[in-house]
Design a protein around this motif. Structure first.
Motif, mmCIF file in Angstrom:
data_model
loop_
_atom_site.group_PDB
_atom_site.id
_atom_site.type_symbol
_atom_site.label_atom_id
_atom_site.label_comp_id
_atom_site.label_asym_id
_atom_site.label_seq_id
_atom_site.Cartn_x
_atom_site.Cartn_y
_atom_site.Cartn_z
ATOM 1 N N SER A 78 0.869 -1.076 0.130
ATOM 2 C CA SER A 78 0.054 -0.121 0.318
ATOM 3 C C SER A 78 0.786 1.347 0.131
ATOM 4 O O SER A 78 0.488 2.357 -0.404
ATOM 5 C CB SER A 78 -0.958 -0.042 1.202
ATOM 6 O OG SER A 78 -0.255 -0.015 2.282
ATOM 7 N N TRP A 79 2.264 1.163 0.576
ATOM 8 C CA TRP A 79 2.790 2.333 0.578
ATOM 9 C C TRP A 79 3.515 2.557 -0.751
ATOM 10 O O TRP A 79 3.624 3.726 -1.306
ATOM 11 C CB TRP A 79 4.162 2.024 1.676
ATOM 12 C CG TRP A 79 5.173 3.084 1.743
ATOM 13 C CD1 TRP A 79 6.386 3.086 1.348
ATOM 14 C CD2 TRP A 79 4.921 4.283 2.212
ATOM 15 N NE1 TRP A 79 7.034 4.177 1.375
ATOM 16 C CE2 TRP A 79 6.120 4.905 1.982
ATOM 17 C CE3 TRP A 79 4.108 5.215 2.787
ATOM 18 C CZ2 TRP A 79 6.498 6.292 2.260
ATOM 19 C CZ3 TRP A 79 4.284 6.469 3.145
ATOM 20 C CH2 TRP A 79 5.463 7.105 3.052
ATOM 21 N N LEU A 80 3.816 1.347 -1.320
ATOM 22 C CA LEU A 80 4.389 1.496 -2.885
ATOM 23 C C LEU A 80 3.301 2.097 -3.668
ATOM 24 O O LEU A 80 3.604 3.032 -4.591
ATOM 25 C CB LEU A 80 4.857 0.062 -3.392
ATOM 26 C CG LEU A 80 6.250 -0.192 -3.201
ATOM 27 C CD1 LEU A 80 6.238 -2.058 -3.511
ATOM 28 C CD2 LEU A 80 7.024 0.432 -4.252
ATOM 29 N N ASP A 81 2.129 1.554 -3.477
ATOM 30 C CA ASP A 81 0.966 2.252 -4.544
ATOM 31 C C ASP A 81 0.710 3.709 -4.074
ATOM 32 O O ASP A 81 0.568 4.310 -5.278
ATOM 33 C CB ASP A 81 -0.455 1.323 -4.160
ATOM 34 C CG ASP A 81 -0.242 -0.122 -4.639
ATOM 35 O OD1 ASP A 81 0.707 -0.416 -5.354
ATOM 36 O OD2 ASP A 81 -1.202 -0.963 -4.048
ATOM 37 N N ARG A 82 0.976 3.991 -3.022
ATOM 38 C CA ARG A 82 0.865 5.355 -2.698
ATOM 39 C C ARG A 82 1.699 6.234 -3.379
ATOM 40 O O ARG A 82 1.486 7.334 -3.753
ATOM 41 C CB ARG A 82 0.603 5.565 -1.031
ATOM 42 C CG ARG A 82 0.345 6.813 -0.550
ATOM 43 C CD ARG A 82 0.340 6.807 1.056
ATOM 44 N NE ARG A 82 0.314 8.402 1.397
ATOM 45 C CZ ARG A 82 -1.018 8.823 1.731
ATOM 46 N NH1 ARG A 82 -2.001 8.154 1.523
ATOM 47 N NH2 ARG A 82 -0.914 9.994 2.286
ATOM 48 N N GLN A 83 3.048 5.968 -3.279
ATOM 49 C CA GLN A 83 4.170 6.573 -3.939
ATOM 50 C C GLN A 83 3.980 6.556 -5.369
ATOM 51 O O GLN A 83 4.086 7.507 -6.179
ATOM 52 C CB GLN A 83 5.387 6.022 -3.396
ATOM 53 C CG GLN A 83 5.652 6.134 -1.865
ATOM 54 C CD GLN A 83 5.384 7.343 -1.574
ATOM 55 O OE1 GLN A 83 5.786 8.536 -1.992
ATOM 56 N NE2 GLN A 83 5.112 7.383 -0.284
ATOM 57 N N ARG A 84 3.785 5.453 -5.987
ATOM 58 C CA ARG A 84 3.365 5.539 -7.338
ATOM 59 C C ARG A 84 2.228 6.098 -7.826
ATOM 60 O O ARG A 84 2.552 6.711 -8.927
ATOM 61 C CB ARG A 84 3.347 4.009 -7.842
ATOM 62 C CG ARG A 84 4.667 3.025 -7.561
ATOM 63 C CD ARG A 84 4.439 1.635 -8.141
ATOM 64 N NE ARG A 84 4.360 1.507 -9.541
ATOM 65 C CZ ARG A 84 5.448 0.993 -10.258
ATOM 66 N NH1 ARG A 84 6.600 0.916 -9.901
ATOM 67 N NH2 ARG A 84 5.115 1.069 -11.724
ATOM 68 N N SER A 121 2.818 9.117 -10.835
ATOM 69 C CA SER A 121 1.834 9.042 -12.234
ATOM 70 C C SER A 121 1.208 10.315 -12.092
ATOM 71 O O SER A 121 0.964 11.188 -13.296
ATOM 72 C CB SER A 121 1.154 7.862 -12.442
ATOM 73 O OG SER A 121 0.212 7.785 -11.334
ATOM 74 N N ASP A 122 0.466 10.946 -10.994
ATOM 75 C CA ASP A 122 -0.054 12.117 -11.053
ATOM 76 C C ASP A 122 0.634 13.058 -11.235
ATOM 77 O O ASP A 122 0.197 14.200 -12.198
ATOM 78 C CB ASP A 122 -0.972 12.241 -9.726
ATOM 79 C CG ASP A 122 -2.276 11.389 -9.435
ATOM 80 O OD1 ASP A 122 -2.468 10.756 -10.555
ATOM 81 O OD2 ASP A 122 -2.831 11.323 -8.568
ATOM 82 N N GLY A 123 1.992 13.077 -10.747
ATOM 83 C CA GLY A 123 3.081 14.353 -11.048
ATOM 84 C C GLY A 123 3.362 14.410 -12.419
ATOM 85 O O GLY A 123 3.640 15.363 -12.983
ATOM 86 N N LEU A 124 3.510 13.210 -13.018
ATOM 87 C CA LEU A 124 4.056 13.256 -14.347
ATOM 88 C C LEU A 124 2.850 13.830 -15.498
ATOM 89 O O LEU A 124 3.176 14.748 -16.111
ATOM 90 C CB LEU A 124 4.555 11.760 -14.945
ATOM 91 C CG LEU A 124 5.747 11.183 -14.127
ATOM 92 C CD1 LEU A 124 5.596 9.702 -14.573
ATOM 93 C CD2 LEU A 124 6.513 11.801 -14.858
ATOM 94 N N GLN A 125 1.707 13.375 -14.936
ATOM 95 C CA GLN A 125 0.508 14.062 -15.724
ATOM 96 C C GLN A 125 0.509 15.461 -15.597
ATOM 97 O O GLN A 125 0.382 15.997 -16.823
ATOM 98 C CB GLN A 125 -0.818 13.290 -15.220
ATOM 99 C CG GLN A 125 -1.987 13.694 -15.932
ATOM 100 C CD GLN A 125 -3.241 12.917 -15.746
ATOM 101 O OE1 GLN A 125 -3.212 12.904 -14.503
ATOM 102 N NE2 GLN A 125 -4.259 12.611 -16.489
ATOM 103 N N ALA A 126 0.765 16.078 -14.615
ATOM 104 C CA ALA A 126 0.811 17.327 -14.083
ATOM 105 C C ALA A 126 1.780 18.218 -15.083
ATOM 106 O O ALA A 126 1.601 19.002 -15.518
ATOM 107 C CB ALA A 126 0.810 17.783 -12.735
#
Ligand code: GSF
Length: 202
Positions: A121-127, A131-136
Motif C-alpha cells: 500500500s505504501w508502494l502504491d501510494r508513492q507510485r 503518475s499524477d505528478g508526471l501527468q501534471a
C-alpha cells in the motif's frame, strides 16, 4: 568549493547540471550515504547528498538551497528569475519535479525491502504520486518549448532529473510513451553536455 554526492542521486545531478550550465568550477567528490564508511554526515547532519562545501569550509544543503546559492553567486546564465511570479513559477516546477523524485526514491527503497517487510500500500501510494505528478508536468508543459519562459531554467533541469531518475529506477513507468511532449523536452535537453554527462549510473 566542492560538491559531495553520488552518481545515482537525481538531486546531485540537478546541482551538477546547474554547475555545468553556469560554467562554475567545482570539484566533484563522489560519496554516498549508502556506502559503509562514507563521510557525508561530517558535512550534512542529515547524512544526505548533495552537499556543497565552500572555500571557508561552511556547507550548503539541500539541492534547492544549493541551486539558489549558485545562481546568486554567479549571475551569468540566470536559471531562477530574481523575483515575483516568474520566480514562483520556476520554484513550483522544481517542487513538482522534486516531489516526484521524493516518491520515486521512496518507492525504489521500499521495493528493495525483503518480502514480508515491503508494504504494497505504501508502494502504491508513492507510485500514484509519481503518475499524477508526471501527468501534471505534461499538462503544464503543453506545447511550450521550455517549462518556463523562453529559455532554459531550473524548471527544465529539475524536470529532466525527475524523468531520468524514474526511467533509471522505475523503468516500468513509461512516461516516454505516455507523454510525447515530456519526451521531446527530455531529448532536447539530453543534447546538452551537462545533461548527457550526468545520466545516473550504478
Ligand atoms: C533530498 C536529498 C536526498 O534525499 C535535496 O537535496 O533536494 N531534498 C533533498 N538525497 C538522498 C540521495 S538520493 O536518493 O538522491 C540521500 O542522501 N539519502 C540518504 C539518506 O539517508 O536519506
Amino acid at each position: 568549493m566542492k560538491l559531495i554526492g553520488s552518481l545515482t542521486s537525481p538531486y546531485v545531478r540537478k546541482i551538477r547540471i546547474v554547475l555545468a550550465e553556469k560554467k562554475i568550477d567545482c570539484e566533484f567528490v563522489v560519496d554516498s550515504p549508502w556506502i559503509e564508511g562514507n563521510k557525508v554526515s561530517q558535512f550534512n547532519p542529515l547524512g544526505r547528498v548533495p552537499v556543497l562545501v565552500l572555500d571557508d569550509a561552511s556547507t550548503v544543503f539541500d539541492s534547492r538551497v544549493i541551486a539558489e546559492y549558485l545562481d546568486a553567486v554567479a549571475p551569468n546564465n540566470r536559471l531562477i528569475p530574481p523575483s515575483g511570479r516568474e520566480r514562483i513559477s520556476v520554484k513550483r516546477w522544481e517542487a513538482l519535479a522534486d516531489g516526484i523524485l521524493d516518491s520515486a526514491v521512496a518507492a525504489f527503497l521500499e521495493s528493495r525491502r525483503r518480502d514480508g517487510e515491503r508494504s504494497q500500500s505504501w508502494l502504491d501510494r508513492q507510485r500514484r504520486k509519481i503518475s499524477d505528478g508526471l501527468q501534471a508536468m505534461a499538462q503544464e508543459l503543453g506545447d511550450q518549448t521550455w517549462c518556463h519562459g523562453s529559455a532554459i531554467s531550473l524548471a527544465d533541469i529539475s524536470v529532466a532529473c525527475a524523468l531520468g531518475y524514474v526511467s533509471f529506477r522505475l523503468g516500468d513507468i513509461r512516461w516516454d510513451q505516455q507523454y510525447p511532449n515530456l519526451l521531446s523536452l527530455y531529448e532536447k535537453l539530453m543534447q546538452r553536455p551537462a545533461f548527457a554527462e550526468t545520466v545516473p549510473v550504478e
